[in-house]
Design a protein around this motif. Sequence first.
Motif, PDB file in Angstrom:
ATOM      1  N   LEU A 133      11.360  11.602  19.375  1.00 25.99           N
ATOM      2  CA  LEU A 133      12.567  12.206  18.809  1.00 25.99           C
ATOM      3  C   LEU A 133      13.042  13.387  19.645  1.00 25.99           C
ATOM      4  N   LEU A 134      12.111  14.228  20.076  1.00 25.76           N
ATOM      5  CA  LEU A 134      12.497  15.377  20.899  1.00 25.76           C
ATOM      6  C   LEU A 134      13.145  14.919  22.201  1.00 25.76           C
ATOM      7  N   LYS A 135      12.604  13.861  22.808  1.00 23.62           N
ATOM      8  CA  LYS A 135      13.201  13.324  24.029  1.00 23.62           C
ATOM      9  C   LYS A 135      14.596  12.794  23.754  1.00 23.62           C
ATOM     10  N   ALA A 136      14.773  12.138  22.609  1.00 25.22           N
ATOM     11  CA  ALA A 136      16.100  11.637  22.241  1.00 25.22           C
ATOM     12  C   ALA A 136      17.092  12.789  22.076  1.00 25.22           C
ATOM     13  N   PHE A 137      16.644  13.888  21.443  1.00 26.66           N
ATOM     14  CA  PHE A 137      17.517  15.065  21.327  1.00 26.66           C
ATOM     15  C   PHE A 137      17.909  15.570  22.715  1.00 26.66           C
ATOM     16  N   GLU A 138      16.943  15.645  23.605  1.00 23.71           N
ATOM     17  CA  GLU A 138      17.220  16.130  24.964  1.00 23.71           C
ATOM     18  C   GLU A 138      18.198  15.222  25.689  1.00 23.71           C
ATOM     19  N   ILE A 139      18.029  13.912  25.561  1.00 26.31           N
ATOM     20  CA  ILE A 139      18.951  12.959  26.195  1.00 26.31           C
ATOM     21  C   ILE A 139      20.374  13.168  25.676  1.00 26.31           C
ATOM     22  N   CYS A 140      20.480  13.508  24.402  1.00 26.39           N
ATOM     23  CA  CYS A 140      21.787  13.724  23.768  1.00 26.39           C
ATOM     24  C   CYS A 140      22.294  15.151  23.950  1.00 26.39           C
ATOM     25  N   ASN A 141      21.666  15.889  24.873  1.00 29.95           N
ATOM     26  CA  ASN A 141      22.085  17.256  25.223  1.00 29.95           C
ATOM     27  C   ASN A 141      21.983  18.244  24.060  1.00 29.95           C
ATOM     28  N   ILE A 142      21.028  18.002  23.172  1.00 28.62           N
ATOM     29  CA  ILE A 142      20.718  18.974  22.122  1.00 28.62           C
ATOM     30  C   ILE A 142      19.545  19.818  22.637  1.00 28.62           C
ATOM     31  N   PRO A 143      19.731  21.121  22.829  1.00 32.21           N
ATOM     32  CA  PRO A 143      18.651  21.947  23.392  1.00 32.21           C
ATOM     33  C   PRO A 143      17.386  21.908  22.537  1.00 32.21           C
ATOM     34  N   VAL A 144      16.249  21.732  23.202  1.00 31.22           N
ATOM     35  CA  VAL A 144      14.952  21.724  22.529  1.00 31.22           C
ATOM     36  C   VAL A 144      14.104  22.840  23.118  1.00 31.22           C
ATOM     37  N   LEU A 145      13.656  23.746  22.253  1.00 29.60           N
ATOM     38  CA  LEU A 145      12.795  24.846  22.675  1.00 29.60           C
ATOM     39  C   LEU A 145      11.348  24.378  22.564  1.00 29.60           C
ATOM     40  N   ASN A 146      10.566  24.631  23.594  1.00 35.91           N
ATOM     41  CA  ASN A 146       9.257  23.993  23.738  1.00 35.91           C
ATOM     42  C   ASN A 146       9.448  22.485  23.644  1.00 35.91           C
ATOM     43  N   GLY A 147      10.194  21.968  24.626  1.00 39.08           N
ATOM     44  CA  GLY A 147      10.596  20.572  24.629  1.00 39.08           C
ATOM     45  C   GLY A 147       9.486  19.620  25.022  1.00 39.08           C
ATOM     46  N   THR A 148       9.879  18.383  25.350  1.00 36.21           N
ATOM     47  CA  THR A 148       8.875  17.331  25.548  1.00 36.21           C
ATOM     48  C   THR A 148       7.957  17.617  26.731  1.00 36.21           C
ATOM     49  N   GLU A 149       8.499  18.078  27.838  1.00 39.69           N
ATOM     50  CA  GLU A 149       7.641  18.375  28.997  1.00 39.69           C
ATOM     51  C   GLU A 149       6.647  19.477  28.657  1.00 39.69           C
ATOM     52  N   VAL A 150       7.132  20.488  27.951  1.00 44.08           N
ATOM     53  CA  VAL A 150       6.267  21.609  27.573  1.00 44.08           C
ATOM     54  C   VAL A 150       5.138  21.138  26.650  1.00 44.08           C
ATOM     55  N   LEU A 151       5.491  20.336  25.647  1.00 41.95           N
ATOM     56  CA  LEU A 151       4.484  19.880  24.694  1.00 41.95           C
ATOM     57  C   LEU A 151       3.510  18.900  25.338  1.00 41.95           C
ATOM     58  N   GLU A 152       4.010  18.020  26.188  1.00 41.09           N
ATOM     59  CA  GLU A 152       3.122  17.061  26.854  1.00 41.09           C
ATOM     60  C   GLU A 152       2.094  17.769  27.730  1.00 41.09           C
ATOM     61  N   ASN A 153       2.551  18.739  28.508  1.00 44.42           N
ATOM     62  CA  ASN A 153       1.631  19.464  29.392  1.00 44.42           C
ATOM     63  C   ASN A 153       0.692  20.377  28.616  1.00 44.42           C
ATOM     64  N   GLY A 154       1.204  20.977  27.551  1.00 46.63           N
ATOM     65  CA  GLY A 154       0.382  21.910  26.787  1.00 46.63           C
ATOM     66  C   GLY A 154      -0.643  21.220  25.912  1.00 46.63           C
ATOM     67  N   GLN A 155      -0.290  20.074  25.348  1.00 40.38           N
ATOM     68  CA  GLN A 155      -1.187  19.409  24.404  1.00 40.38           C
ATOM     69  C   GLN A 155      -2.138  18.425  25.079  1.00 40.38           C
ATOM     70  N   ASN A 156      -1.909  18.110  26.330  1.00 38.29           N
ATOM     71  CA  ASN A 156      -2.820  17.262  27.091  1.00 38.29           C
ATOM     72  C   ASN A 156      -3.740  18.179  27.902  1.00 38.29           C
ATOM     73  N   LYS A 157      -5.010  18.239  27.533  1.00 39.70           N
ATOM     74  CA  LYS A 157      -5.915  19.209  28.159  1.00 39.70           C
ATOM     75  C   LYS A 157      -6.094  18.951  29.654  1.00 39.70           C
ATOM     76  N   PHE A 158      -6.041  17.692  30.059  1.00 38.78           N
ATOM     77  CA  PHE A 158      -6.144  17.369  31.482  1.00 38.78           C
ATOM     78  C   PHE A 158      -4.947  17.924  32.251  1.00 38.78           C
ATOM     79  N   LEU A 159      -3.729  17.664  31.770  1.00 41.14           N
ATOM     80  CA  LEU A 159      -2.543  18.194  32.443  1.00 41.14           C
ATOM     81  C   LEU A 159      -2.515  19.719  32.381  1.00 41.14           C
ATOM     82  N   ASN A 160      -3.013  20.273  31.283  1.00 43.27           N
ATOM     83  CA  ASN A 160      -3.140  21.723  31.152  1.00 43.27           C
ATOM     84  C   ASN A 160      -3.966  22.274  32.307  1.00 43.27           C
ATOM     85  N   SER A 161      -5.120  21.643  32.557  1.00 40.39           N
ATOM     86  CA  SER A 161      -6.000  22.089  33.639  1.00 40.39           C
ATOM     87  C   SER A 161      -5.355  21.912  35.007  1.00 40.39           C
TER      88      SER A 161
END
Length: 288
Positions: free
Chosen positions: A75-103
């Motif tokens: 849903l957040l990605k869909a909002f972003e595609i539709c140019n609705i600003p997302v704070l702590n958006g999909t890239e942020v959440l994916e990198n932050g919540q994936n411990k491997f990408l975090n490292s």
Amino acid sequence: MKSVLILCREETTDVKELIRALINKGIHAISAEPREIVVDIDRSGIRFLYQSRILELVCVLGWVSLSQREYGLWLLKAFEICNIPVLNGTEVLENGQNKFLNSVLLAYHEIPHIPTRLIGSYEQLEETAELLGFPLVLKPIVGAKGQQVVCVEDLKNLRNLAPYYFRDHKALYVQTCLDKPGRDIRVRVIDHEAEFAFFRYAKDGEFLTNLSVGGTWEECNLTPRMINLAEFCSRVFKSPIAGVDLLEIGEDDYVVIEVNTTPAITWPHMDTVFRVAEFIEKRVHLLS
């Protein structure tokens, strides 16, 4: 009327207090779980609905995790595609919540971090133990609140526990267990500025310091080193709202355990929620 939507895993105290703070600032704010949002797609366009009403959004706060993470990110990605600003958006959440990408992010930007290894098979366990040495910490790739985080002392326990992490073709995320003084430090960063820090203490004989599993806390004075490190992490992760977890390894010297991109914003320091509301208010005015 345009609204601020908090897309969240559940309506926690954090969410309720943030809604209250935003409404007090005259901002129309609502919260919803991903399952409560309906999306219509047809020749006339794309419509996001909540309680059978079309949402008119000025921005969305992405606050989905754990069981709501995958659906929420769609849903957040869909909002972003539709140019609705997302704070702590999909890239942020994916990198932050994936411990491997975090490292990976921490290491790539030369931020002090804990020696870490990602492995994909049972055959790599012994080599990993020799490289990192015991004790070792095993963590799920995606997790929160200390869930499924365990410390293992020997190869036998490592071999017994590893299949649990490998199931469903997943990988095992392993870290050296650094000697810590029975505590770590959480630094809250809002709008890329460190605003509060506290020690988190493990129970006697326990390993985890998370407050959600019974850890205790004490306010920690922010030092210039702490501030610089936490704020740099916030910018590297593109996360204006972040919780940066530090481990003391010397006098005012730290390694970063991880960067949390959906941190608690109320207890044990309720003023944080007002800082978050001010940050959102600023963004709303810029977008209006």
